[in-house]
Write an enzyme that holds these catalytic residues in place. Structure first.
Site, PDB file in Angstrom:
ATOM      1  N   LYS A  18      38.456  44.225  54.874  1.00  0.00           N
ATOM      2  CA  LYS A  18      39.785  44.704  54.453  1.00  0.00           C
ATOM      3  C   LYS A  18      39.960  46.203  54.713  1.00  0.00           C
ATOM      4  O   LYS A  18      40.956  46.778  54.315  1.00  0.00           O
ATOM      5  CB  LYS A  18      40.013  44.363  52.979  1.00  0.00           C
ATOM      6  CG  LYS A  18      39.935  42.850  52.726  1.00  0.00           C
ATOM      7  CD  LYS A  18      40.372  42.457  51.338  1.00  0.00           C
ATOM      8  CE  LYS A  18      40.200  40.955  51.142  1.00  0.00           C
ATOM      9  NZ  LYS A  18      41.216  40.372  50.290  1.00  0.00           N
ATOM     10  N   PRO A  78      49.975  36.355  51.854  1.00  0.00           N
ATOM     11  CA  PRO A  78      49.654  37.624  52.532  1.00  0.00           C
ATOM     12  C   PRO A  78      48.524  38.322  51.782  1.00  0.00           C
ATOM     13  O   PRO A  78      48.390  38.163  50.571  1.00  0.00           O
ATOM     14  CB  PRO A  78      50.955  38.430  52.411  1.00  0.00           C
ATOM     15  CG  PRO A  78      51.698  37.806  51.268  1.00  0.00           C
ATOM     16  CD  PRO A  78      51.304  36.364  51.237  1.00  0.00           C
ATOM     17  N   ASP A  79      47.685  39.061  52.530  1.00  0.00           N
ATOM     18  CA  ASP A  79      46.633  39.835  51.876  1.00  0.00           C
ATOM     19  C   ASP A  79      47.190  41.237  51.626  1.00  0.00           C
ATOM     20  O   ASP A  79      47.317  42.052  52.540  1.00  0.00           O
ATOM     21  CB  ASP A  79      45.377  39.885  52.759  1.00  0.00           C
ATOM     22  CG  ASP A  79      44.194  40.384  51.965  1.00  0.00           C
ATOM     23  OD1 ASP A  79      44.285  41.492  51.407  1.00  0.00           O
ATOM     24  OD2 ASP A  79      43.188  39.657  51.862  1.00  0.00           O
ATOM     25  N   ASP A 128      45.092  33.242  46.821  1.00  0.00           N
ATOM     26  CA  ASP A 128      44.956  33.311  48.276  1.00  0.00           C
ATOM     27  C   ASP A 128      45.904  32.339  48.971  1.00  0.00           C
ATOM     28  O   ASP A 128      46.281  32.547  50.114  1.00  0.00           O
ATOM     29  CB  ASP A 128      43.502  32.977  48.673  1.00  0.00           C
ATOM     30  CG  ASP A 128      42.568  34.123  48.296  1.00  0.00           C
ATOM     31  OD1 ASP A 128      42.981  35.280  48.447  1.00  0.00           O
ATOM     32  OD2 ASP A 128      41.448  33.855  47.820  1.00  0.00           O
ATOM     33  N   LYS A 162      33.740  42.238  52.036  1.00  0.00           N
ATOM     34  CA  LYS A 162      35.183  42.438  51.766  1.00  0.00           C
ATOM     35  C   LYS A 162      35.603  43.880  52.047  1.00  0.00           C
ATOM     36  O   LYS A 162      36.692  44.133  52.545  1.00  0.00           O
ATOM     37  CB  LYS A 162      35.519  42.058  50.316  1.00  0.00           C
ATOM     38  CG  LYS A 162      35.666  40.561  50.154  1.00  0.00           C
ATOM     39  CD  LYS A 162      36.069  40.133  48.773  1.00  0.00           C
ATOM     40  CE  LYS A 162      36.019  38.605  48.712  1.00  0.00           C
ATOM     41  NZ  LYS A 162      36.066  38.075  47.372  1.00  0.00           N
ATOM     42  N   PHE A 185      38.739  45.452  44.614  1.00  0.00           N
ATOM     43  CA  PHE A 185      37.836  44.821  43.656  1.00  0.00           C
ATOM     44  C   PHE A 185      37.377  43.509  44.268  1.00  0.00           C
ATOM     45  O   PHE A 185      38.063  42.937  45.112  1.00  0.00           O
ATOM     46  CB  PHE A 185      38.559  44.527  42.334  1.00  0.00           C
ATOM     47  CG  PHE A 185      38.496  45.664  41.353  1.00  0.00           C
ATOM     48  CD1 PHE A 185      39.164  46.841  41.595  1.00  0.00           C
ATOM     49  CD2 PHE A 185      37.761  45.545  40.179  1.00  0.00           C
ATOM     50  CE1 PHE A 185      39.106  47.895  40.694  1.00  0.00           C
ATOM     51  CE2 PHE A 185      37.694  46.590  39.272  1.00  0.00           C
ATOM     52  CZ  PHE A 185      38.369  47.766  39.524  1.00  0.00           C
ATOM     53  N   ASN A 198      45.089  31.868  37.887  1.00  0.00           N
ATOM     54  CA  ASN A 198      43.676  32.063  37.544  1.00  0.00           C
ATOM     55  C   ASN A 198      43.573  32.759  36.190  1.00  0.00           C
ATOM     56  O   ASN A 198      44.587  33.030  35.563  1.00  0.00           O
ATOM     57  CB  ASN A 198      42.964  32.866  38.647  1.00  0.00           C
ATOM     58  CG  ASN A 198      43.624  34.213  38.846  1.00  0.00           C
ATOM     59  OD1 ASN A 198      43.587  35.059  37.977  1.00  0.00           O
ATOM     60  ND2 ASN A 198      44.263  34.382  40.007  1.00  0.00           N
TER      61      ASN A 198
HETATM   62  O1  PMT Z   1      42.091  40.950  34.736  1.00  0.00           O
HETATM   63  P1  PMT Z   1      40.747  40.919  34.048  1.00  0.00           P
HETATM   64  O2  PMT Z   1      40.601  39.724  33.126  1.00  0.00           O
HETATM   65  O3  PMT Z   1      40.426  42.225  33.384  1.00  0.00           O
HETATM   66  O4  PMT Z   1      39.637  40.687  35.174  1.00  0.00           O
HETATM   67  C1  PMT Z   1      39.399  41.668  36.138  1.00  0.00           C
HETATM   68  C2  PMT Z   1      39.203  41.066  37.533  1.00  0.00           C
HETATM   69  C3  PMT Z   1      38.054  40.074  37.527  1.00  0.00           C
HETATM   70  C4  PMT Z   1      40.478  40.342  37.973  1.00  0.00           C
HETATM   71  C5  PMT Z   1      38.900  42.277  38.487  1.00  0.00           C
HETATM   72  O5  PMT Z   1      37.748  42.936  38.024  1.00  0.00           O
HETATM   73  C6  PMT Z   1      38.638  41.833  39.918  1.00  0.00           C
HETATM   74  O6  PMT Z   1      37.524  41.661  40.330  1.00  0.00           O
HETATM   75  N1  PMT Z   1      39.726  41.667  40.724  1.00  0.00           N
HETATM   76  C7  PMT Z   1      39.656  41.154  42.097  1.00  0.00           C
HETATM   77  C8  PMT Z   1      39.579  39.644  42.029  1.00  0.00           C
HETATM   78  C9  PMT Z   1      39.122  39.010  43.327  1.00  0.00           C
HETATM   79  O7  PMT Z   1      38.192  38.305  43.367  1.00  0.00           O
HETATM   80  O8  PMT Z   1      39.752  39.384  44.349  1.00  0.00           O
HETATM   81  P2  PMT Z   1      39.473  38.779  45.846  1.00  0.00           P
HETATM   82  O9  PMT Z   1      38.040  38.744  46.176  1.00  0.00           O
HETATM   83  O10 PMT Z   1      40.272  37.575  46.010  1.00  0.00           O
HETATM   84  O11 PMT Z   1      40.129  39.954  46.651  1.00  0.00           O
HETATM   85  C10 PMT Z   1      39.466  41.162  47.044  1.00  0.00           C
HETATM   86  C11 PMT Z   1      40.475  42.273  47.023  1.00  0.00           C
HETATM   87  O12 PMT Z   1      41.612  41.937  47.811  1.00  0.00           O
HETATM   88  C12 PMT Z   1      40.998  42.610  45.633  1.00  0.00           C
HETATM   89  O13 PMT Z   1      41.167  43.999  45.573  1.00  0.00           O
HETATM   90  C13 PMT Z   1      42.346  41.872  45.579  1.00  0.00           C
HETATM   91  O14 PMT Z   1      43.271  42.516  44.699  1.00  0.00           O
HETATM   92  C14 PMT Z   1      42.797  41.971  47.035  1.00  0.00           C
HETATM   93  N2  PMT Z   1      43.649  40.832  47.472  1.00  0.00           N
HETATM   94  C15 PMT Z   1      43.163  39.567  47.505  1.00  0.00           C
HETATM   95  C16 PMT Z   1      43.954  38.543  47.963  1.00  0.00           C
HETATM   96  C17 PMT Z   1      45.266  38.829  48.410  1.00  0.00           C
HETATM   97  N3  PMT Z   1      46.053  37.870  48.848  1.00  0.00           N
HETATM   98  N4  PMT Z   1      45.723  40.086  48.349  1.00  0.00           N
HETATM   99  C18 PMT Z   1      44.950  41.096  47.886  1.00  0.00           C
HETATM  100  O15 PMT Z   1      45.380  42.254  47.843  1.00  0.00           O
END
Ligand code: PMT
Length: 394
Positions: free
Chosen positions: A341, A305-306, A279, A337, A323, A210
């Protein structure tokens, strides 16, 4: 030693005799590692030339609000968001009055009004002007609004008077600026941060990923280190230099990021999941390059894995901060979320605006409610986030 490593300082110079000291001040800032941009009022150019300030800062000096060429480069609102700190030095009595009253009739006052950054003033004026009730009332207003005031010092003045009104010496101002960044709020704490994207291989030459640049995670790592923490940054593949003082562990896939996180989090006080983790990953990774054989190609993906959920399930769990980059219903999806989580805090943001951008608008969400931060560069946002995080920790 003076350190302003990676700090973005916008130096605003107003028209007083002490303006000549800004040459030395800029030299001290750049030597301490700061990125300096200079904005000058028209009157200040009578005391020091824009060319001098351009040569010392290494950046074009901006003078006018209505400068089409400058706006085509870094526009004034962008410049306001860029700064971590705006220092107005010298600040004349007139500049103090205009700032206290929220004027926006030149580039500098407009920037101060628009910027989410910390603002510091180094007043310099005749002792009678400083002591005058109007100036003292303006000072009180500015202090109440959170402006930092450095000086003035007492001594002999350019006009021959003796009293309070001299601008502080450049080294004193530079030290006061550096002190603004040393919060020490996270002294003795271990902060583990994941950042950047993960890459999930399809074959030896292709992968799923991404647009995460790592900028947000790296800004948090840098600021957490400046706040006194030991910082472990588990980073996916990005094109950013390692922040000073931070331990960086490079990983590629979500599985590698999970393994590194579980190991690093053992003695951690805070875990911040900024990474945009894939994911899903391909169920099988081909050992040879996938050939173009048919019009359609189906690839089976399996769940990764998450990572953050695994961390928040640990029996000896740190404060867990997530985030969420969303394209719609930011608050609703972020709150979902946070709950799913089992997070202590989550920073929801707009995916389209945040990925690979220098600025971010975030909403901090916890079980207690939500709070939106104004749009700012990621360093300023990181400091606000860490302030909230350390308050929760305590
Ligand atoms: O890197 P940049 O260009 O500065 O951009 C910053 C960002 C957009 C990446 C950041 O601000 C951000 O929002 N990061 C989270 C991205 C996201 O959408 O995550 P998610 O909704 O898929 O996951 C939610 C949370 O679970 C996050 O804390 C993520 O790190 C965590 N996660 C998700 C999937 C996974 N398999 N393991 C995780 O730990």
């Amino acid at each position: 030693m003076l350190s302003l490593s990676n700090k973005r300082i916008l130096l605003g110079i107003t028209g007083g005799i002490a303006a000549y000291k800004c040459a030395e001040l800029t030299r001290l800032f750049t030597k301490a590692g700061a990125d300096v941009r200079v904005v000058m009022t028209k009157a200040s150019t009578e005391f020091v030339t824009p060319l001098t300030m351009q040569a010392l800062s290494g950046n074009r000096v901006q003078l006018d609000l209505l400068d089409a060429e400058a706006e085509a480069g870094m526009g004034h609102i962008e410049l306001a968001r860029w700064a971590d700190l705006i220092l107005v030095a010298p600040t004349t009595a007139d500049a103090m009055a205009r700032l206290a009253n929220g004027h926006a009739n030149d580039l500098l006052t407009t920037l101060v009004l628009a910027a989410p950054a910390t603002v510091a003033l180094a007043p310099a004026m005749n002792q009678g002007m400083w002591a005058d009730q109007s100036t003292q009332a303006n000072l009180a207003t500015l202090q109440q609004r959170g402006f930092h005031i450095f000086g003035p010092a007492a001594g002999e003045q350019a006009c021959g008077d003796i009293g309070l009104g001299r601008m502080l010496e450049p080294l004193e101002i530079a030290k006061a600026c550096a002190a603004l960044f040393e919060t020490g709020k996270l002294a003795g704490k271990h902060v583990v941060i994941t950042g950047g994207p993960t890459r999930e291989a399809l074959d030896p030459v292709r992968f799923l990923t991404n647009h995460s640049s790592g900028k947000m995670a790296y800004a948090l790592a840098q600021e957490a280190y400046s706040a006194g923490a030991k910082v472990t940054l588990i980073s996916g593949p990005v094109n950013l230099p390692k922040p000073d003082g931070v331990i960086r562990i490079d990983v590629t896939t979500a599985s590698e990021m999970l393994a590194a996180s579980l190991q690093a989090v053992d003695d951690a006080d805070i875990f911040i999941g900024v990474a945009a983790v894939a994911d899903y990953r391909p169920a099988t990774v081909e050992t040879t390059k996938i050939k173009k054989k048919s019009d359609q190609l189906e690839i089976l993906l399996i769940r990764n894995p998450d990572i953050i959920s695994e961390v928040s399930k640990l029996p000896k769990r740190p404060l867990v901060v997530g985030f969420a980059a969303e394209t719609e219903n930011i608050l609703e999806n972020g709150t979902a979320k946070l709950e799913k989580k089992n997070l202590d805090l989550l920073f929801a943001n707009n995916a389209v605006e945040t990925f690979n951008n220098d600025n971010i608008t975030v909403t901090a969400i916890s079980k207690q409610g939500s709070q939106e931060f104004p749009t700012s560069n990621k360093n300023v946002a990181a400091r606000r986030m860490l302030s909230l995080i350390s308050d929760r920790l305590n």
